[in-house]
Enzyme design. Structure first.
Site, PDB file in Angstrom:
ATOM      1  N   SER A  17       0.836  -1.185   0.000  1.00  0.00           N
ATOM      2  CA  SER A  17       0.000   0.000   0.000  1.00  0.00           C
ATOM      3  C   SER A  17       0.884   1.253   0.000  1.00  0.00           C
ATOM      4  CB  SER A  17      -0.986  -0.028   1.165  1.00  0.00           C
ATOM      5  OG  SER A  17      -2.019   0.909   0.970  1.00  0.00           O
ATOM      6  N   ASP A  99      -8.895  -5.000  -6.141  1.00  0.00           N
ATOM      7  CA  ASP A  99      -8.483  -3.912  -5.248  1.00  0.00           C
ATOM      8  C   ASP A  99      -9.242  -2.639  -5.613  1.00  0.00           C
ATOM      9  OD1 ASP A  99      -7.130  -2.005  -3.703  1.00  0.00           O
ATOM     10  OD2 ASP A  99      -5.171  -2.923  -4.061  1.00  0.00           O
ATOM     11  N   HIS A 131      -7.576  -5.190  -1.685  1.00  0.00           N
ATOM     12  CA  HIS A 131      -6.441  -4.440  -1.165  1.00  0.00           C
ATOM     13  C   HIS A 131      -5.891  -5.175   0.046  1.00  0.00           C
ATOM     14  CE1 HIS A 131      -3.978  -0.867  -0.985  1.00  0.00           C
ATOM     15  NE2 HIS A 131      -4.194  -0.785   0.315  1.00  0.00           N
TER      16      HIS A 131
END
Length: 156
Positions: A17, A99, A131
């Protein structure tokens, strides 16, 4: 490194991330310092991120990263994709196909750019993840891929 603190042939960078963004920022801004990287669901281009992110994520991200309408130049400068030609390190890219926080187009850009340049690359796309990887089998696959990658590219 020149300071003698670490051997760049044995230094890797890993993150997911925000950390995935930092992996690509590190590999593009400091290409001589890393032998390998593992980018997990990171942003590589703020322009495509904002264009493809869900509206709720885009709204939140304007506060965190910058407003693409008023800060386009800054976001372009901060986007690793515009320096991707500097990457020398073997790069592992892992991303979830579903995601909604960081659209898969971010991973696809890295893969396409590095593949066309012949940089050692592996792409692991998880068709049943979003995600982050929450399913046990995928978390095991992620960790095995990362460990194997670094073992392969960071050995003396």
């Amino acid at each position: 490194m020149q300071s003698g603190v670490a051997d760049p042939k044995r230094v890797g960078i890993y993150g997911g991330s925000y950390g995935g963004y930092m992996v690509m920022a590190g590999l593009t801004n400091y290409p001589e310092r890393f032998a390998a990287g593992a980018d997990l669901y990171g942003i590589v281009d703020f322009e495509t991120f904002f264009a493809h992110a869900e509206p709720w994520m885009s709204a939140l991200s304007r506060v965190e990263y910058g407003d693409p309408d008023t800060q386009r130049d800054m976001l372009r400068e901060l986007s690793p994709i515009h320096k991707i030609d500097r990457v020398k390190a073997a790069t592992l890219v892992l991303h979830g196909a579903n995601d909604t926080n960081v659209p898969v187009v971010e991973a696809e850009q890295v893969v396409s750019a590095l593949k066309s340049r012949g940089v050692p690359l592996e792409y692991v796309l998880f068709p049943d993840e979003g995600h982050g990887f929450v399913k046990s089998k995928n978390r095991l696959r992620e960790m095995a891929a990362v460990v194997s990658w670094f073992q392969k590219y960071l050995q003396p």
